[in-house]
Design a protein around this motif. Structure first.
Motif, mmCIF file in Angstrom:
data_model
loop_
_atom_site.group_PDB
_atom_site.id
_atom_site.type_symbol
_atom_site.label_atom_id
_atom_site.label_comp_id
_atom_site.label_asym_id
_atom_site.label_seq_id
_atom_site.Cartn_x
_atom_site.Cartn_y
_atom_site.Cartn_z
ATOM 1 N N MET A 1 0.868 -1.163 0.186
ATOM 2 C CA MET A 1 0.028 -0.111 -0.087
ATOM 3 C C MET A 1 0.984 1.282 0.015
ATOM 4 S SD MET A 1 -1.459 -0.161 3.893
ATOM 5 C CE MET A 1 -0.245 -0.303 5.367
ATOM 6 N N GLU A 2 0.603 2.460 -0.710
ATOM 7 C CA GLU A 2 1.153 3.676 -0.643
ATOM 8 C C GLU A 2 1.241 4.456 0.502
ATOM 9 O OE1 GLU A 2 1.293 5.234 -5.189
ATOM 10 O OE2 GLU A 2 -0.689 5.446 -4.293
ATOM 11 N N GLN A 3 2.153 5.033 0.798
ATOM 12 C CA GLN A 3 2.393 5.809 2.180
ATOM 13 C C GLN A 3 3.387 6.908 1.936
ATOM 14 O OE1 GLN A 3 3.387 2.800 5.062
ATOM 15 N NE2 GLN A 3 5.578 2.664 4.391
ATOM 16 N N TRP A 4 3.248 7.896 2.526
ATOM 17 C CA TRP A 4 4.420 8.982 2.610
ATOM 18 C C TRP A 4 5.259 8.716 3.754
ATOM 19 C CZ3 TRP A 4 5.142 12.458 -1.084
ATOM 20 C CH2 TRP A 4 4.536 12.841 -2.139
ATOM 21 N N THR A 5 6.291 9.145 3.618
ATOM 22 C CA THR A 5 7.449 8.756 4.952
ATOM 23 C C THR A 5 8.296 9.707 4.940
ATOM 24 O OG1 THR A 5 8.773 7.602 3.387
ATOM 25 C CG2 THR A 5 6.947 6.222 4.519
ATOM 26 N N THR A 6 8.868 9.984 6.262
ATOM 27 C CA THR A 6 10.001 10.979 6.462
ATOM 28 C C THR A 6 10.959 10.489 7.287
ATOM 29 O OG1 THR A 6 10.113 13.219 7.179
ATOM 30 C CG2 THR A 6 8.593 11.888 8.357
ATOM 31 N N LEU A 7 12.048 11.326 7.121
ATOM 32 C CA LEU A 7 13.248 11.148 8.303
ATOM 33 C C LEU A 7 13.332 12.248 9.023
ATOM 34 C CD1 LEU A 7 16.105 9.164 5.988
ATOM 35 C CD2 LEU A 7 14.705 8.365 8.139
ATOM 36 N N MET A 8 12.191 13.148 8.932
ATOM 37 C CA MET A 8 12.288 14.512 9.732
ATOM 38 C C MET A 8 13.386 15.420 9.307
ATOM 39 S SD MET A 8 11.826 13.094 13.701
ATOM 40 C CE MET A 8 11.677 14.761 14.442
ATOM 41 N N ASP A 9 13.506 15.144 7.870
ATOM 42 C CA ASP A 9 14.289 16.116 7.227
ATOM 43 C C ASP A 9 13.839 16.910 6.078
ATOM 44 O OD1 ASP A 9 13.788 14.132 5.500
ATOM 45 O OD2 ASP A 9 15.684 13.235 4.973
ATOM 46 N N GLY A 10 12.593 17.395 6.363
ATOM 47 C CA GLY A 10 12.198 18.580 5.395
ATOM 48 C C GLY A 10 11.063 18.059 4.655
ATOM 49 N N ILE A 11 10.047 18.914 4.349
ATOM 50 C CA ILE A 11 8.830 18.779 3.341
ATOM 51 C C ILE A 11 9.237 18.118 2.119
ATOM 52 C CG2 ILE A 11 6.915 19.624 2.281
ATOM 53 C CD1 ILE A 11 6.606 21.289 4.826
ATOM 54 N N ASP A 12 10.426 18.859 1.475
ATOM 55 C CA ASP A 12 10.739 18.554 0.249
ATOM 56 C C ASP A 12 11.282 17.078 0.092
ATOM 57 O OD1 ASP A 12 10.157 20.813 -0.989
ATOM 58 O OD2 ASP A 12 11.884 21.845 -0.389
ATOM 59 N N ASN A 13 11.634 16.467 1.465
ATOM 60 C CA ASN A 13 12.287 15.182 1.351
ATOM 61 C C ASN A 13 11.150 14.265 1.875
ATOM 62 O OD1 ASN A 13 14.920 15.674 0.641
ATOM 63 N ND2 ASN A 13 15.435 16.689 2.773
ATOM 64 N N TYR B 1 12.714 14.175 20.143
ATOM 65 C CA TYR B 1 12.762 13.100 19.484
ATOM 66 C C TYR B 1 14.053 13.074 18.411
ATOM 67 C CZ TYR B 1 7.746 12.821 20.800
ATOM 68 O OH TYR B 1 6.628 12.637 21.648
ATOM 69 N N LYS B 2 14.535 11.815 18.849
ATOM 70 C CA LYS B 2 15.726 11.649 18.067
ATOM 71 C C LYS B 2 15.319 11.394 16.365
ATOM 72 C CE LYS B 2 18.840 9.558 21.043
ATOM 73 N NZ LYS B 2 19.802 8.529 21.468
ATOM 74 N N PRO B 3 15.841 11.819 15.414
ATOM 75 C CA PRO B 3 15.471 11.605 13.942
ATOM 76 C C PRO B 3 15.367 9.949 13.968
ATOM 77 C CG PRO B 3 17.132 13.400 13.979
ATOM 78 C CD PRO B 3 17.094 12.783 15.316
ATOM 79 N N PRO B 4 14.347 9.491 13.199
ATOM 80 C CA PRO B 4 14.241 8.181 13.313
ATOM 81 C C PRO B 4 15.434 7.277 12.200
ATOM 82 C CG PRO B 4 12.715 9.139 11.661
ATOM 83 C CD PRO B 4 13.484 10.116 12.507
ATOM 84 N N SER B 5 15.727 6.140 12.739
ATOM 85 C CA SER B 5 16.784 5.410 11.756
ATOM 86 C C SER B 5 16.163 4.708 10.486
ATOM 87 C CB SER B 5 17.413 4.378 12.610
ATOM 88 O OG SER B 5 16.506 3.400 13.094
#
Length: 313
Positions: free
Chosen positions: A1-13, A56-60
């Motif tokens: 299934m589709e999902q948007w994901t982040t590493l807490m490194d910006g909207i453009d990422n 919160y630490k940036p997720p691995s």
């Protein structure tokens, strides 16, 4: 299934990728097909500007952001079947273990969007999925702030340019433009005959808290629910040093800091506030799922009136 994901490194990422679909349920779980999610400043801060990195630490590994959702149940575990049925329309609560009372530290660590999953409550029968997705944070936070220890019934004050006329049309008794009236606390004292406001829902943070303190009524209540001007005080030398408003939110201390609301408030609110009068929530704009980046940028711009929603299905 589709999902948007982040590493807490910006909207453009933000990345649109795929994840595994759950195949098995525990007995006390349900499987929900998400229809809509609504966005909060909390979500954009987690993704973009680093305010949460001291907490919160940036997720691995990449995580799925956003905490407010509506949908329908498509599969039910054996024990969950005593309460839920396939087809039930639901909204989530923001913290799985926050059932009642103040937001304690152990409950904050169980939030949705960061770092964990959540629980469900019934969706009011007349609401669209778009409207209902706005309930978990914004509506419950406001309901908790206004009803923590005092009854509702006082005038609502709004302070924004284009939004003021719309606010008046939907029932605000007085409005103040904070962009042109920097000392808006004095204005509040004027239209309350010097008495001040019994209840203030403070969302601005360091830039506005002094104004709120200047116009709260004796014995009144300032509910600090947000910190849009930043989480550190203006004279703070380090961004990681939290300002007063954010400290109050995290501790739910007197000068009541409101950090969303518990499950019992979420269940209480629809019956008292919405269902009897079939009040419709204000959705400013609905974005397609694949336009999630544009939705976050629109939220960050701050021109919206009401909630910004992403339609998932």
């Amino acid at each position: 299934m589709e999902q948007w994901t982040t590493l807490m490194d910006g909207i453009d990422n933000l990345v649109l990728d795929t994840g595994p679909e759950p195949t098995e349920l525990d007995d006390d779980q349900v499987f929900v097909k998400i229809n809509c999610v609504s966005l909060n400043y909390r979500d954009s801060k987690i993704i973009d500007d680093g305010d949460f990195r001291s907490k919160y630490k940036p997720p691995s590994e990449r995580i799925v952001p956003v905490s407010d959702a509506s949908g329908a149940i498509i599969k039910v575990g054996k024990h969950a079947a005593s309460q839920w049925r396939v087809g039930d329309r639901i909204v989530n609560t923001i913290r799985a273990n926050h059932l009642t009372g103040p937001t304690r530290r152990d409950l904050v660590s169980d939030g949705i969007g960061i770092p964990g999953p959540g629980v469900l409550t019934d969706l009011p029968y007349y609401m669209s999925f778009e409207e209902a997705s706005t309930l978990p944070i914004a509506a419950v936070t406001a309901w908790t702030a206004l009803n923590w220890d005092q009854p509702i019934g006082n005038p609502i004050v709004w302070r924004d340019v284009v939004k003021l006329e719309r606010a008046r049309k939907i029932g605000a008794d007085y409005t103040i433009n904070y962009n042109t009236t920097s000392g808006w606390g004095v204005e509040v004292l004027c239209f309350t005959n010097g008495n001040g406001a019994d209840i203030i829902v403070e969302n601005g943070g360091p830039a506005t808290l002094d104004q709120s303190l200047s116009c709260v009524a004796p014995g009144g209540n300032i509910s600090v629910v947000g910190s849009l001007s930043g989480i550190a005080d203006g004279d703070s030398k380090q961004k990681s040093e939290l300002g007063l408003g954010m400290k109050l939110i995290l501790r739910n201390a007197a000068l009541k800091g409101i950090n969303a609301g518990p499950k019992d408030r979420m269940e209480e609110m629809p019956n008292i506030v919405y269902i009897g009068k079939e009040i419709h929530l204000i959705v400013d704009r609905v974005f397609d799922f694949k336009a999630a980046k544009e939705a976050f940028k629109y939220l960050y711009n701050g021109s919206h009136f009401g909630k910004v929603v992403i339609k998932v299905a």
